[in-house]
Design a protein around this motif. Structure first.
Motif, PDB file in Angstrom:
ATOM      1  N   ASP A  47       0.782  -1.169   0.076  1.00  8.98           N
ATOM      2  CA  ASP A  47      -0.137   0.133   0.015  1.00  8.98           C
ATOM      3  C   ASP A  47       0.876   1.166  -0.030  1.00  8.98           C
ATOM      4  O   ASP A  47       0.502   2.206  -0.676  1.00  8.98           O
ATOM      5  CB  ASP A  47      -1.044  -0.075   1.137  1.00  8.98           C
ATOM      6  CG  ASP A  47      -1.861  -0.828   1.237  1.00  8.98           C
ATOM      7  OD1 ASP A  47      -2.346  -1.581  -0.041  1.00  8.98           O
ATOM      8  OD2 ASP A  47      -2.581  -1.361   2.181  1.00  8.98           O
ATOM      9  N   GLU A  48       1.789   1.410   0.909  1.00  8.99           N
ATOM     10  CA  GLU A  48       2.645   2.506   0.904  1.00  8.99           C
ATOM     11  C   GLU A  48       3.677   2.678  -0.455  1.00  8.99           C
ATOM     12  O   GLU A  48       3.622   4.077  -0.925  1.00  8.99           O
ATOM     13  CB  GLU A  48       3.566   2.282   2.318  1.00  8.99           C
ATOM     14  CG  GLU A  48       4.463   3.757   2.360  1.00  8.99           C
ATOM     15  CD  GLU A  48       5.329   3.559   3.596  1.00  8.99           C
ATOM     16  OE1 GLU A  48       6.407   4.384   3.807  1.00  8.99           O
ATOM     17  OE2 GLU A  48       5.282   2.807   4.702  1.00  8.99           O
ATOM     18  N   PHE A  49       3.895   1.514  -0.793  1.00  8.55           N
ATOM     19  CA  PHE A  49       5.013   1.624  -1.968  1.00  8.55           C
ATOM     20  C   PHE A  49       4.065   2.056  -3.459  1.00  8.55           C
ATOM     21  O   PHE A  49       4.627   3.054  -3.972  1.00  8.55           O
ATOM     22  CB  PHE A  49       5.417   0.272  -2.390  1.00  8.55           C
ATOM     23  CG  PHE A  49       6.450   0.202  -3.440  1.00  8.55           C
ATOM     24  CD1 PHE A  49       7.552   0.812  -3.413  1.00  8.55           C
ATOM     25  CD2 PHE A  49       6.090  -0.279  -4.630  1.00  8.55           C
ATOM     26  CE1 PHE A  49       8.592   0.825  -4.609  1.00  8.55           C
ATOM     27  CE2 PHE A  49       6.885  -0.326  -5.828  1.00  8.55           C
ATOM     28  CZ  PHE A  49       8.211   0.510  -5.538  1.00  8.55           C
ATOM     29  N   THR A  50       2.780   1.389  -3.392  1.00 14.06           N
ATOM     30  CA  THR A  50       2.122   1.675  -4.682  1.00 14.06           C
ATOM     31  C   THR A  50       1.418   3.380  -4.596  1.00 14.06           C
ATOM     32  O   THR A  50       1.503   4.090  -5.756  1.00 14.06           O
ATOM     33  CB  THR A  50       1.169   0.845  -4.786  1.00 14.06           C
ATOM     34  OG1 THR A  50       0.187   0.829  -3.708  1.00 14.06           O
ATOM     35  CG2 THR A  50       1.520  -0.515  -5.494  1.00 14.06           C
ATOM     36  N   ALA A  51       1.066   3.747  -3.338  1.00 11.75           N
ATOM     37  CA  ALA A  51       0.950   5.167  -3.007  1.00 11.75           C
ATOM     38  C   ALA A  51       2.007   6.276  -3.477  1.00 11.75           C
ATOM     39  O   ALA A  51       1.834   7.024  -4.111  1.00 11.75           O
ATOM     40  CB  ALA A  51       0.382   5.349  -1.723  1.00 11.75           C
ATOM     41  N   GLY A  52       3.318   5.617  -3.135  1.00  9.16           N
ATOM     42  CA  GLY A  52       4.480   6.312  -3.710  1.00  9.16           C
ATOM     43  C   GLY A  52       4.596   6.634  -5.138  1.00  9.16           C
ATOM     44  O   GLY A  52       5.258   7.572  -5.621  1.00  9.16           O
ATOM     45  N   LEU A  53       4.403   5.391  -5.803  1.00  4.70           N
ATOM     46  CA  LEU A  53       4.653   5.319  -7.214  1.00  4.70           C
ATOM     47  C   LEU A  53       3.769   6.236  -7.817  1.00  4.70           C
ATOM     48  O   LEU A  53       4.082   6.979  -8.668  1.00  4.70           O
ATOM     49  CB  LEU A  53       4.287   3.702  -7.635  1.00  4.70           C
ATOM     50  CG  LEU A  53       5.295   2.691  -7.638  1.00  4.70           C
ATOM     51  CD1 LEU A  53       4.852   1.443  -8.296  1.00  4.70           C
ATOM     52  CD2 LEU A  53       6.603   3.211  -8.599  1.00  4.70           C
ATOM     53  N   ASN A  54       2.365   6.220  -7.258  1.00  2.00           N
ATOM     54  CA  ASN A  54       1.465   7.023  -7.982  1.00  2.00           C
ATOM     55  C   ASN A  54       1.635   8.707  -7.833  1.00  2.00           C
ATOM     56  O   ASN A  54       1.674   9.417  -8.625  1.00  2.00           O
ATOM     57  CB  ASN A  54       0.067   6.548  -7.323  1.00  2.00           C
ATOM     58  CG  ASN A  54      -0.496   5.443  -8.136  1.00  2.00           C
ATOM     59  OD1 ASN A  54      -0.304   5.305  -9.225  1.00  2.00           O
ATOM     60  ND2 ASN A  54      -1.134   4.536  -7.337  1.00  2.00           N
ATOM     61  N   GLU A  55       2.157   8.828  -6.659  1.00  2.00           N
ATOM     62  CA  GLU A  55       2.295  10.317  -6.332  1.00  2.00           C
ATOM     63  C   GLU A  55       3.487  10.908  -6.630  1.00  2.00           C
ATOM     64  O   GLU A  55       3.650  11.996  -7.269  1.00  2.00           O
ATOM     65  CB  GLU A  55       2.086  10.401  -4.657  1.00  2.00           C
ATOM     66  CG  GLU A  55       2.442  11.848  -4.234  1.00  2.00           C
ATOM     67  CD  GLU A  55       2.007  12.005  -2.770  1.00  2.00           C
ATOM     68  OE1 GLU A  55       2.380  13.070  -2.210  1.00  2.00           O
ATOM     69  OE2 GLU A  55       1.413  11.133  -2.171  1.00  2.00           O
ATOM     70  N   HIS A  56       4.574  10.306  -6.401  1.00  2.00           N
ATOM     71  CA  HIS A  56       6.110  10.705  -6.665  1.00  2.00           C
ATOM     72  C   HIS A  56       6.663  10.294  -7.772  1.00  2.00           C
ATOM     73  O   HIS A  56       7.076  11.238  -8.752  1.00  2.00           O
ATOM     74  CB  HIS A  56       7.029  10.156  -5.308  1.00  2.00           C
ATOM     75  CG  HIS A  56       6.431  10.804  -4.061  1.00  2.00           C
ATOM     76  ND1 HIS A  56       6.463  11.996  -3.883  1.00  2.00           N
ATOM     77  CD2 HIS A  56       5.944  10.194  -3.188  1.00  2.00           C
ATOM     78  CE1 HIS A  56       5.955  12.226  -2.546  1.00  2.00           C
ATOM     79  NE2 HIS A  56       5.557  11.001  -2.051  1.00  2.00           N
ATOM     80  N   TYR A  57       6.587   9.108  -8.350  1.00  2.00           N
ATOM     81  CA  TYR A  57       7.252   8.543  -9.693  1.00  2.00           C
ATOM     82  C   TYR A  57       6.485   8.772 -10.571  1.00  2.00           C
ATOM     83  O   TYR A  57       6.847   9.603 -11.445  1.00  2.00           O
ATOM     84  CB  TYR A  57       7.107   6.925  -9.398  1.00  2.00           C
ATOM     85  CG  TYR A  57       8.331   6.382 -10.318  1.00  2.00           C
ATOM     86  CD1 TYR A  57       9.625   6.072 -10.262  1.00  2.00           C
ATOM     87  CD2 TYR A  57       7.913   5.940 -11.615  1.00  2.00           C
ATOM     88  CE1 TYR A  57      10.410   5.576 -11.199  1.00  2.00           C
ATOM     89  CE2 TYR A  57       8.392   5.250 -12.534  1.00  2.00           C
ATOM     90  CZ  TYR A  57       9.685   5.123 -12.369  1.00  2.00           C
ATOM     91  OH  TYR A  57      10.833   4.640 -13.356  1.00  2.00           O
TER      92      TYR A  57
END
Length: 127
Positions: free
Chosen positions: A106-116
């Protein structure tokens, strides 16, 4: 282990998106941080001071990027496959990542969407 798959749209050609994702200077512009990246199969890379690290497995200009992203020593390889397709508005990008540890998903995919991908989309936003 989980798999994440999502499509993203960019108002740029597949070749432009590919270059933004494979040139260290471009990566630094859309991430806003230091990036170590060599456009070479077998080369290791690092974004955001080591928040994302991995190795290039396959590079097909304007079409496909396959990488292994590291989550830790004792996990199965996490494979990222990025396919670039031309469409009416520019590029449709297909992102698939396998073997994401369940506790990080959950944290990783949220970071992918928001930052990456958020950073990459901001990079191509039309003025």
């Amino acid at each position: 282990m989980k798999t994440f798959k999502k499509y993203y749209a960019f108002p740029a050609s597949p070749e432009e998106v590919y270059l933004a994702m494979t040139k260290a200077i471009s990566i630094q512009l859309w991430t806003g941080a230091e990036a170590e990246f060599t456009e070479e199969v077998g080369a290791e890379f690092s974004f955001w001071d080591g928040d994302i690290v991995g190795k290039n497995l396959e590079l097909d200009f304007g079409k496909k990027i396959v990488q292994q992203w590291y989550f830790g020593e004792d996990t199965e390889p996490s494979i990222v496959t990025i396919k670039l397709h031309a469409d009416k508005k520019g590029t449709s990008l297909e992102f698939v990542q396998t073997n994401i540890p369940e506790e990080d998903f959950d944290e990783f995919t949220a970071g992918l969407n928001e930052h990456y991908f958020g950073g990459l989309q901001d990079f191509f936003e039309e003025e």
